[in-house]
Every structure is written in structure tokens, then in C-alpha cells.
Motif scaffolding. Structure first.
Motif, PDB file in Angstrom:
ATOM      1  N   ASP A 182       0.610  -1.270   0.171  1.00  0.00           N
ATOM      2  CA  ASP A 182      -0.109  -0.203   0.401  1.00  0.00           C
ATOM      3  C   ASP A 182       1.262   0.831   0.239  1.00  0.00           C
ATOM      4  OD1 ASP A 182       0.636   0.855   2.294  1.00  0.00           O
ATOM      5  OD2 ASP A 182      -0.803  -0.342   3.442  1.00  0.00           O
ATOM      6  N   GLN A 183       0.102   2.690  -0.417  1.00  0.00           N
ATOM      7  CA  GLN A 183       0.513   3.920  -0.110  1.00  0.00           C
ATOM      8  C   GLN A 183       1.810   3.808   0.842  1.00  0.00           C
ATOM      9  OE1 GLN A 183      -1.121   6.692  -2.125  1.00  0.00           O
ATOM     10  NE2 GLN A 183      -0.101   8.031  -1.170  1.00  0.00           N
ATOM     11  N   ALA A 184       1.288   3.826   2.186  1.00  0.00           N
ATOM     12  CA  ALA A 184       1.794   4.339   3.604  1.00  0.00           C
ATOM     13  C   ALA A 184       3.082   3.904   3.522  1.00  0.00           C
ATOM     14  CB  ALA A 184       0.903   3.718   4.566  1.00  0.00           C
ATOM     15  N   GLY A 185       3.108   1.506   3.039  1.00  0.00           N
ATOM     16  CA  GLY A 185       4.233   1.548   3.338  1.00  0.00           C
ATOM     17  C   GLY A 185       5.210   1.914   2.286  1.00  0.00           C
ATOM     18  N   TRP A 186       5.019   2.006   1.083  1.00  0.00           N
ATOM     19  CA  TRP A 186       5.782   2.959   0.086  1.00  0.00           C
ATOM     20  C   TRP A 186       6.312   4.111   0.434  1.00  0.00           C
ATOM     21  CZ3 TRP A 186       5.002   7.290  -2.224  1.00  0.00           C
ATOM     22  CH2 TRP A 186       5.866   7.961  -3.970  1.00  0.00           C
ATOM     23  N   GLU A 187       5.531   4.657   1.179  1.00  0.00           N
ATOM     24  CA  GLU A 187       5.963   6.021   1.605  1.00  0.00           C
ATOM     25  C   GLU A 187       6.652   5.907   2.529  1.00  0.00           C
ATOM     26  OE1 GLU A 187       2.345   9.088   2.637  1.00  0.00           O
ATOM     27  OE2 GLU A 187       2.102   9.132   0.517  1.00  0.00           O
ATOM     28  N   ARG A 188       7.096   5.284   3.444  1.00  0.00           N
ATOM     29  CA  ARG A 188       7.816   4.675   4.832  1.00  0.00           C
ATOM     30  C   ARG A 188       8.734   4.073   4.615  1.00  0.00           C
ATOM     31  NH1 ARG A 188       6.708   1.055  10.329  1.00  0.00           N
ATOM     32  NH2 ARG A 188       9.087   1.629  10.685  1.00  0.00           N
ATOM     33  N   TYR A 189       8.497   3.698   3.594  1.00  0.00           N
ATOM     34  CA  TYR A 189      10.372   2.988   2.582  1.00  0.00           C
ATOM     35  C   TYR A 189      11.351   4.193   2.460  1.00  0.00           C
ATOM     36  CZ  TYR A 189      13.409   1.910  -1.607  1.00  0.00           C
ATOM     37  OH  TYR A 189      13.786   1.564  -3.042  1.00  0.00           O
ATOM     38  N   ILE A 190      10.516   5.320   1.663  1.00  0.00           N
ATOM     39  CA  ILE A 190      10.722   6.228   0.816  1.00  0.00           C
ATOM     40  C   ILE A 190      11.966   7.311   1.640  1.00  0.00           C
ATOM     41  CG2 ILE A 190      10.280   8.927  -0.785  1.00  0.00           C
ATOM     42  CD1 ILE A 190      11.041   6.120  -2.310  1.00  0.00           C
ATOM     43  N   SER A 191      10.269   7.416   2.831  1.00  0.00           N
ATOM     44  CA  SER A 191      11.066   8.207   4.226  1.00  0.00           C
ATOM     45  C   SER A 191      12.273   7.789   4.759  1.00  0.00           C
ATOM     46  CB  SER A 191      10.049   9.158   5.397  1.00  0.00           C
ATOM     47  OG  SER A 191       9.538   7.734   5.209  1.00  0.00           O
ATOM     48  N   ASP A 192      11.597   6.929   5.808  1.00  0.00           N
ATOM     49  CA  ASP A 192      12.776   6.070   6.486  1.00  0.00           C
ATOM     50  C   ASP A 192      13.689   5.696   5.984  1.00  0.00           C
ATOM     51  OD1 ASP A 192      10.657   7.653   7.893  1.00  0.00           O
ATOM     52  OD2 ASP A 192       9.976   5.636   8.909  1.00  0.00           O
ATOM     53  N   CYS A 193      13.732   5.157   4.837  1.00  0.00           N
ATOM     54  CA  CYS A 193      14.781   4.688   4.283  1.00  0.00           C
ATOM     55  C   CYS A 193      15.727   5.120   3.495  1.00  0.00           C
ATOM     56  CB  CYS A 193      14.604   2.909   3.716  1.00  0.00           C
ATOM     57  SG  CYS A 193      15.921   1.795   3.480  1.00  0.00           S
ATOM     58  N   VAL A 194      15.144   5.434   1.998  1.00  0.00           N
ATOM     59  CA  VAL A 194      16.236   6.041   1.139  1.00  0.00           C
ATOM     60  C   VAL A 194      15.915   7.688   1.839  1.00  0.00           C
ATOM     61  CG1 VAL A 194      15.898   6.751  -1.264  1.00  0.00           C
ATOM     62  CG2 VAL A 194      14.613   5.028  -0.567  1.00  0.00           C
ATOM     63  N   GLY A 195      15.354   8.315   3.182  1.00  0.00           N
ATOM     64  CA  GLY A 195      15.415   9.368   3.523  1.00  0.00           C
ATOM     65  C   GLY A 195      15.077  10.336   2.746  1.00  0.00           C
ATOM     66  N   THR A 196      14.461  10.387   1.939  1.00  0.00           N
ATOM     67  CA  THR A 196      13.857  11.635   1.165  1.00  0.00           C
ATOM     68  C   THR A 196      12.334  11.366   0.728  1.00  0.00           C
ATOM     69  OG1 THR A 196      14.483  13.108  -1.371  1.00  0.00           O
ATOM     70  CG2 THR A 196      14.116  10.558  -1.401  1.00  0.00           C
ATOM     71  N   SER A 197      12.162  12.622   0.359  1.00  0.00           N
ATOM     72  CA  SER A 197      10.765  13.754  -0.100  1.00  0.00           C
ATOM     73  C   SER A 197       9.988  12.363  -0.836  1.00  0.00           C
ATOM     74  CB  SER A 197      10.724  14.979   0.251  1.00  0.00           C
ATOM     75  OG  SER A 197      11.229  16.167   1.636  1.00  0.00           O
ATOM     76  N   VAL A 198       8.306  12.282  -0.146  1.00  0.00           N
ATOM     77  CA  VAL A 198       7.484  11.817  -1.390  1.00  0.00           C
ATOM     78  C   VAL A 198       6.855  13.233  -2.154  1.00  0.00           C
ATOM     79  CG1 VAL A 198       4.617  10.943  -1.233  1.00  0.00           C
ATOM     80  CG2 VAL A 198       6.928   9.735   0.324  1.00  0.00           C
ATOM     81  N   THR A 199       6.692  13.453  -2.987  1.00  0.00           N
ATOM     82  CA  THR A 199       6.830  14.114  -4.441  1.00  0.00           C
ATOM     83  C   THR A 199       5.092  13.095  -5.400  1.00  0.00           C
ATOM     84  OG1 THR A 199       8.217  13.417  -5.683  1.00  0.00           O
ATOM     85  CG2 THR A 199       8.923  15.182  -3.954  1.00  0.00           C
ATOM     86  N   ASP A 200       4.769  14.021  -5.441  1.00  0.00           N
ATOM     87  CA  ASP A 200       4.020  13.820  -7.255  1.00  0.00           C
ATOM     88  C   ASP A 200       4.661  12.719  -8.156  1.00  0.00           C
ATOM     89  OD1 ASP A 200       2.057  14.741  -5.775  1.00  0.00           O
ATOM     90  OD2 ASP A 200       1.635  16.569  -6.570  1.00  0.00           O
ATOM     91  N   GLU A 201       5.935  13.709  -8.013  1.00  0.00           N
ATOM     92  CA  GLU A 201       6.149  12.602  -9.566  1.00  0.00           C
ATOM     93  C   GLU A 201       7.264  11.166  -9.069  1.00  0.00           C
ATOM     94  OE1 GLU A 201       9.916  13.765 -13.163  1.00  0.00           O
ATOM     95  OE2 GLU A 201       9.919  14.951 -11.254  1.00  0.00           O
ATOM     96  N   ARG A 202       7.330  11.301  -7.819  1.00  0.00           N
ATOM     97  CA  ARG A 202       8.179   9.991  -7.304  1.00  0.00           C
ATOM     98  C   ARG A 202       6.537   9.013  -7.426  1.00  0.00           C
ATOM     99  NH1 ARG A 202      12.883   9.014  -5.178  1.00  0.00           N
ATOM    100  NH2 ARG A 202      14.085  11.261  -4.683  1.00  0.00           N
ATOM    101  N   LYS A 203       5.697   9.973  -6.989  1.00  0.00           N
ATOM    102  CA  LYS A 203       4.058   9.053  -6.433  1.00  0.00           C
ATOM    103  C   LYS A 203       3.625   8.358  -7.652  1.00  0.00           C
ATOM    104  CE  LYS A 203      -0.358   8.716  -4.367  1.00  0.00           C
ATOM    105  NZ  LYS A 203      -1.133   9.206  -4.037  1.00  0.00           N
ATOM    106  N   SER A 204       4.071   8.976  -8.582  1.00  0.00           N
ATOM    107  CA  SER A 204       3.233   8.439 -10.393  1.00  0.00           C
ATOM    108  C   SER A 204       3.902   7.350 -10.458  1.00  0.00           C
ATOM    109  CB  SER A 204       4.119   9.389 -11.185  1.00  0.00           C
ATOM    110  OG  SER A 204       3.035  10.298 -11.079  1.00  0.00           O
TER     111      SER A 204
END
Length: 215
Positions: A182-204
Motif C-alpha cells: 500500500d501507499q503508506a508502506g511505500w511512503e515509509r520506505y521513501i522517508s525512513d530508508c531512502v531518506g527523502t521526501s515523497v513527491t507527486d512525481e515519485r508517486k507517479s
């Protein structure tokens, strides 16, 4: 010779199948678990269909190359979750601008690169984990740019960084959340592991990857 009655035969079969030696076999990894196709990459990164007139000479990879080496990396690092695969591919496709780049040009951080645009610190850790590079690391230890070139020179290493990073640098909790798809899990991967911000382009990119891999 003693013949077994139907009841005795039934009891014998029941006991044999319940024996500890007859435990179900664990599911083993197969190539189908880690397979990625050119068509899937094209869905995620549409402009990876060609390397004609590349923006950076020598860095562009087409969808067929990306599919081959990404699948190889998933096999190497045992990334069999489709949700995790979608996250890794979308990260690489976004960071490399549809696989047109494999080193940082904007703003031009020396030593930052591979397909998921790892920092020089992670590239050093990654290179140190690769046995075939062991005898070459000393000569590039003081030059992040030269170390990156060492990784970029081998397509398997270049495309393998995303799967390596997921399996060695992300916590078990982050991976468990990501595997839910789900989106929540993906957002956690981006923020907590990759260490960057979730953006609309990344989400696309992630949404296209989820669609392409059938998460």
C-alpha cells in the motif's frame, strides 16, 4: 504374507503422512519470482524505449537492459516481493530519469550514482560487499568518483545497487510495511530508508510500477 485390511491401511497412511519427516517443503525461490520484462520497464519508464541522442553519453540504458539486470539483482538479493520490486524499480527509474543517467549531474555530487543514485557513502559500502571488487578498492579508496566509475563499468553492479540497498540498509519494519503493497508502506520506505521526501512525481513512478508488476 499379511494383507492389510482397508481400516488398517487407512490408519497406516494417516500415521505416515503425520510423521515429522513428511513436513511440507518450504517454498523455494524461482526465476518467476524475480523475473522482470522489458514491457514492465516500459510501463514504468516510458522513455527507456531508446537511447538515441542520450543526454549523457555512455550512461543511458534501454528497457531491455534494465529488465535483464534488475531481474538479476532481485535474484541475487532474493527480492521476491512484488511490492518491494515495484518500490525499487520506481526509485531507480525516477532517480535515473528513465535510466538515462547513472551518476549525479545536478548539482554534480562527485561519487553519487548507480541507477538509484546512491550517495558516495553507500557506494563505498556497496562496493565493499562485492567480492570481485576486493582487489580494486584500495586504488580508488580516496576517490569517490573513481569508485563510482568502478561500479558503473559493470551493468550488474550498476543495476544491483537498488536491491542491495533495500536488503542491507532498510530495517525489517520498513520492509514489512513495504511488502503490504500500500501507499503508506511505500511512503515509509521513501522517508525512513531512502531518506527523502515523497513527491507527486515519485508517486507517479511508483503507481506505474505497482500497475506493471500487478502488486
Amino acid at each position: 504374507m499379511h494383507l492389510l485390511t482397508p481400516l488398517t491401511l487407512l490408519l497406516t497412511l494417516s500415521l505416515s503422512t503425520a510423521h515429522p519427516l513428511h513436513k511440507p517443503l518450504h517454498k523455494t525461490k524461482t526465476k518467476s519470482d524475480t523475473a522482470i520484462t522489458e514491457a514492465q520497464i516500459l510501463t514504468i519508464a516510458p522513455t527507456s524505449n531508446t537511447c538515441d541522442n542520450p543526454p549523457a553519453v555512455g550512461e543511458c540504458a534501454t528497457a531491455d537492459t534494465a529488465a535483464k539486470y534488475t531481474a538479476q539483482s532481485f535474484d541475487t538479493y532474493s527480492v521476491t516481493s512484488k511490492a518491494e520490486q515495484a518500490a525499487v524499480i520506481s526509485l531507480m527509474a525516477f532517480e535515473s530519469l528513465d535510466f538515462k543517467y547513472n551518476k549525479n549531474h545536478f548539482p554534480g555530487v562527485a561519487g553519487q550514482g548507480t541507477r538509484n543514485m546512491q550517495s558516495p557513502t553507500y557506494n563505498k559500502k556497496y562496493a565493499s560487499s562485492l567480492p570481485s571488487l576486493a582487489d580494486k578498492l584500495a586504488s580508488v579508496s580516496d576517490s569517490p568518483a573513481d569508485l563510482l566509475d568502478l561500479l558503473r563499468a559493470n551493468e550488474a553492479f550498476d543495476f544491483g545497487s537498488g536491491a542491495w540497498f533495500l536488503t542491507t540498509q532498510c530495517t525489517a519494519d520498513v520492509r514489512a510495511a513495504l511488502q503490504k503493497g500500500d501507499q503508506a508502506g511505500w511512503e515509509r520506505y521513501i522517508s525512513d530508508c531512502v531518506g527523502t521526501s515523497v513527491t507527486d512525481e515519485r508517486k507517479s513512478y511508483w503507481e506505474r510500477a505497482v500497475q506493471a508488476l500487478g502488486v
